[in-house]
Design an enzyme around this catalytic site. Structure first.
Site, short mmCIF file in Angstrom:
data_model
loop_
_atom_site.label_atom_id
_atom_site.label_comp_id
_atom_site.label_asym_id
_atom_site.label_seq_id
_atom_site.Cartn_x
_atom_site.Cartn_y
_atom_site.Cartn_z
N GLU A 31 -28.96 15.08 25.65
CA GLU A 31 -30.15 15.89 25.50
C GLU A 31 -31.18 15.36 26.50
O GLU A 31 -31.46 14.17 26.50
CB GLU A 31 -30.68 15.75 24.07
N ARG A 257 -20.30 3.80 18.62
CA ARG A 257 -21.48 3.67 19.45
C ARG A 257 -21.62 2.25 19.94
O ARG A 257 -21.28 1.31 19.23
CB ARG A 257 -22.67 3.93 18.52
N LYS A 267 -33.53 6.77 22.69
CA LYS A 267 -34.49 7.29 23.66
C LYS A 267 -35.88 7.40 23.06
O LYS A 267 -36.88 7.19 23.74
CB LYS A 267 -34.01 8.67 24.15
P1 ATP Z 1 -30.51 8.47 21.52
O1 ATP Z 1 -30.40 8.26 20.06
O2 ATP Z 1 -30.67 7.24 22.33
O3 ATP Z 1 -31.52 9.53 21.87
P2 ATP Z 1 -28.46 10.32 21.50
O4 ATP Z 1 -27.24 10.03 20.74
O5 ATP Z 1 -29.45 11.28 20.94
O6 ATP Z 1 -29.11 9.01 21.95
P3 ATP Z 1 -27.70 12.17 23.50
O7 ATP Z 1 -28.48 12.34 24.73
O8 ATP Z 1 -27.76 13.23 22.50
O9 ATP Z 1 -28.11 10.79 22.93
O10 ATP Z 1 -26.20 11.79 23.77
C1 ATP Z 1 -25.42 11.97 24.92
C2 ATP Z 1 -24.10 11.35 24.66
O11 ATP Z 1 -24.22 9.93 24.74
C3 ATP Z 1 -23.57 11.70 23.28
O12 ATP Z 1 -22.22 12.07 23.37
C4 ATP Z 1 -23.72 10.41 22.51
O13 ATP Z 1 -22.71 10.29 21.56
C5 ATP Z 1 -23.62 9.35 23.61
N1 ATP Z 1 -24.33 8.14 23.23
C6 ATP Z 1 -25.62 8.00 22.93
N2 ATP Z 1 -25.89 6.73 22.58
C7 ATP Z 1 -24.75 6.04 22.67
C8 ATP Z 1 -24.36 4.68 22.43
N3 ATP Z 1 -25.24 3.77 22.03
N4 ATP Z 1 -23.07 4.32 22.63
C9 ATP Z 1 -22.19 5.23 23.06
N5 ATP Z 1 -22.48 6.51 23.29
C10 ATP Z 1 -23.74 6.93 23.10
MG MG Z 2 -30.54 12.41 20.15
#
Ligand code: ATP
Ligand code: MG
Length: 748
Positions: A31, A257, A267
């Site tokens: 996102e 994760r 983020k």
């Molecule tokens: P955040 O919580 O940091 O905003 P998010 O999960 O909302 O992260 P997205 O931008 O929605 O992040 O995710 C993009 C991809 O990155 C998704 O497939 C998510 O599963 C993966 N991702 C995000 N954080 C991690 C992590 N700590 N380890 C592995 N993969 C991750």
């Molecule tokens: Mg998110």
């Protein structure tokens, strides 16, 4: 790169074999509401890595269904991060928002099937109707609306006739499902907001559960890989695609994760740091963002290696930040030139030296297969590091004292003659004498010194700014702003560096001898005001502090100082240490590691009984074997001291290189197999025959005409590039010495 097969690759292979898919298509779907962090790097490496391994492709898709938090600057940051890590997406970047019309049509289809309805209950009531984990939910009274009414309402929702929150579109699944996600999940909500791409066209936006599976389907994704928190969403994912009767469709698979201690990885929390001014933007070198690591000086290789090393698991766990630091150190060790920089200068005047001279010194230590050297100016007045002199040294202090001479690296041995202090008693200058016959490499002085320290010539040195970073968070499991370390940035305005470094461009990395690895800041560095970021120290300073605490209470402990840190030693340890440094000629750091650890020293002594190669054995034992013995006892190892001796024998005989030896060692750890068997089975024998290496070099020279020209025009630093290419082409098997010699001939 040896990549053992993880569970995701196993699934992918089975699906290809069974013919379920003809091509592997994955996607990385962030996102765009913040800069990507190291957790995203893991997801990028997995998704792009798998696509690459199986000749498929990976899409970069902005999951931009939430109009209020998204921004094009984040889109750019995400693209940049993927490219920086060394991956390519196919065709254009994809945007979920581009699929809004298609997704909307699928919603209408579900309404027509009686599988979706417009619900007008308020939020609070909706929550109470949903039930709990132990109690089933109840369906809202609006669920009985006719298809016509639903179609009409949904269209008017889209057109903007209702207020935010007045209605939602829900899937009609099962209000008593054990999986709460299946209790009529939301598919669309009303949002009167401007979308950064779609503009004002839409007043309804699809929810993740509805948009994600359909976007995957529209793009022809085969394997939709996401993190574990989406495990329960998988049922909805399947329901949507199956109910719509979509065939040849994607399936979702979850992995754990990445979590790293002393790091926040969200983020939202990172945005708070940026907005709160605790850091200087998303690319602040202390940030765990890809932009931050890149600005700090981490290499893409080091991050990729890290992601490889931690592997792909199905259970969440915490990775030690030291492992990431290990990866960057490991990568830079064989790549970057060594130079001298003094961070906290103390003036030394060499009374008996007149004039000036240029000392030639290699940029690389002997065990690094790269060449290149520079001239270091030397004269009567120099700076040394303030704490490399001690007036009242603790026992075991190895550097300059009123009684103890020290070597200036790449130069001469000096002896302290006089200490000059100001009126407050602070030392402001040392008067010293040098020994003319002690020049590095041609020392006939017979003077014994215990260490060599860095220095710079005062007249020729350049003043530079050095930014030294500590952990951004002081807590091992930080929650947010309240755990920020207030002292995470230390700016040194008056450091001095040898002049050779300044002739280089910004955006380059160095090892400042005895200090760590540094990076010319890609943003702030100018010729007038050079700025360097500390990437990482030479050793894990946190781990060492822990050791100190454990060892200190021992009775009659003596203190030995290794590169600036006081470490207590028992009498037995001190005896071993003296033997290792004096008789076996180990450097003090290696000797210290071995002497201080009973398991290591006994393993070392045993291997030494088989093979008389003290230095090479010590290197393997203090690095590789030490890592294994951290958590194990000697009798739990699959290999023994004799086998390590056999491995080192092959290095001594030039059968294999140091680098390959490490690879063989990794095998021994796993299988306990004899090293020679591993070398033979894997064809790892070093290639030293010039007639075999020659054609490879010719090919590389032919492929890189530009670099050849640059080299011949005087950019001798490029030799490293050529050596690297040859080693790469031979899987690291070419003998670096031979490669260097041949290249020197051919590039002339
Ligand atoms: P955040 O919580 O940091 O905003 P998010 O999960 O909302 O992260 P997205 O931008 O929605 O992040 O995710 C993009 C991809 O990155 C998704 O497939 C998510 O599963 C993966 N991702 C995000 N954080 C991690 C992590 N700590 N380890 C592995 N993969 C991750
Ligand atoms: Mg998110």
């Amino acid at each position: 790169m040896s990549k053992s097969k993880d569970f995701l690759r196993t699934i992918v292979e089975e699906d290809l074999k069974s013919g379920k898919y003809k091509e592997v298509v994955t996607r990385f779907p962030p996102e765009p509401n913040g800069f990507p962090h190291i957790g995203h790097a893991k997801s990028i490496c997995i998704n792009f890595g798998i696509a690459k391994d199986y000749d498929g492709h990976c899409n970069l898709r902005m999951d931009d269904t939430n109009p209020t938090t998204e921004d094009t600057k984040y889109v750019e940051a995400l693209k940049h991060a993927v490219e920086w890590l060394g991956f390519n997406w196919k065709d254009n970047v994809r945007f979920t928002s581009d699929y809004f019309p298609q997704i909307y049509n699928y919603a209408i289809e579900l309404i027509k099937m009686g599988k979706a309805y417009v619900d007008s209950t308020n939020e609070e009531e909706m929550r109470s109707l949903r039930g709990t984990v132990t109690e089933p939910g109840r369906r809202s009274k609006y669920a009985d609306r006719s298809v016509e009414e639903n179609l009409d309402l949904f269209e008017r929702m889209k057109k903007g006739e209702f207020k935010d929150g007045e209605h939602v579109l829900r899937a009609k699944i099962d209000m008593s499902a054990a999986n709460m996600k299946m209790r009529d999940p939301l598919m669309y909500r009303i949002r009167h907001a401007h979308h950064y791409r779609a503009g004002d066209e839409w007043s309804v936006y699809p929810m993740y559960d509805f948009a994600h599976c359909l976007s995957d389907y529209i793009e022809g994704v085969s394997h939709s890989i996401c993190t574990l928190e989406f495990e329960n969403n998988r049922d909805v994912y399947n329901w949507v695609l199956d109910t719509l009767g979509l065939s040849l469709r994607p399936y979702q698979h979850e992995f754990a994760r990445l979590g790293i201690n002393y790091t926040v990885m969200s983020k939202r929390k990172l945005l708070e740091l940026v907005n709160g001014g605790q850091v200087n933007g998303w690319d602040d070198p202390r940030m765990p963002t890809i932009a931050g690591y890149s600005r700090r000086g981490y290499t893409p290789e080091s991050i990729r290696n890290f992601c490889d090393q931690i592997g792909i698991a199905k259970a969440n766990s915490m990775v030690d930040v030291a492992q990431l630091e290990f990866c960057i150190r490991d990568d830079l060790n064989t790549k970057v030139p060594r130079v001298m920089c003094v961070l906290d200068p103390l003036k030394v005047t060499i009374l008996n030296y007149e004039g000036t001279e240029e000392l030639n010194a290699s940029y690389y230590p002997e065990d690094v297969p790269k060449e290149g050297s520079r001239q270091i100016p030397f004269s009567k007045e120099i700076y040394i590091e303030r704490d490399d002199f001690s007036e009242n040294p603790p026992k075991g202090y190895f550097r300059l004292t009123p009684e103890q001479p020290v070597r200036l690296k790449h130069a001469y041995i000096i002896t302290c003659k006089e200490i000059i202090k100001d009126s407050d008693g602070n030392i402001v200058e040392i008067k010293a004498e040098y020994s003319p016959d002690s020049k590095s490499g041609q020392d006939t002085s017979g003077i014994k010194v215990k260490s060599a320290i860095q220095w710079v010539d005062i007249k020729e040195a350049r003043k530079v700014e050095v930014r030294v970073y500590d952990r951004l968070f002081k807590d091992e499991a930080p929650q947010g702003l309240e755990d920020v370390n207030p002292d995470s940035l230390h700016v040194i305005k008056n450091a001095f560096i040898e002049p050779a470094v300044i002739t280089q461009k910004p955006d380059e990395r160095f090892q400042f001898e005895r200090q760590g690895y540094f990076y010319a800041d890609p943003v702030d560095y100018t010729d007038v005001k050079p700025v360097f970021n500390k990437i990482v120290g030479l050793k894990d300073s946190y781990a060492k502090k822990k050791n100190t605490v454990e060892i200190t209470p021992k009775p009659q402990a003596k203190k030995v100082q290794i590169d600036g840190e006081v470490v207590a030693m028992s009498d037995t340890e001190q005896t071993l240490f003296d033997k290792y440094t004096n008789e076996l000629k180990l450097n003090s750091e290696v000797a210290n590691t071995l002497a201080r650890d009973e398991k290591l020293s006994s393993f070392y002594e045993e291997s030494l009984a088989t093979l008389n190669s003290p230095v090479n054995l010590a290197n393997i034992v203090s690095n590789e074997v030490a890592r294994e013995l951290k958590e194990k006892q000697i009798n739990e190892l699959k290999f023994n001291a004799r086998q390590i001796a056999a491995l080192v024998k092959m290095i001594d005989d030039e059968t294999i290189s140091n680098k390959i030896a490490k690879q063989v060692f990794e095998e021994m750890v796993k299988s306990g197999e004899e090293p020679i068997k591993i070398v033979e089975a894997k064809g790892l024998i070093q290639i030293s025959d010039p007639s075999k290496i020659s054609p490879i070099i010719d090919e590389i020279i032919e492929k890189n005409p530009d670099n050849v020209t640059k080299f011949r025009e005087g950019n001798t630093k490029l030799l490293g590039f050529f050596v690297g290419q040859v080693l790469k082409a031979t899987g690291g098997k070419a003998n670096p010495k031979v490669v260097n010699e041949l290249l020197a001939q051919k590039l002339k």
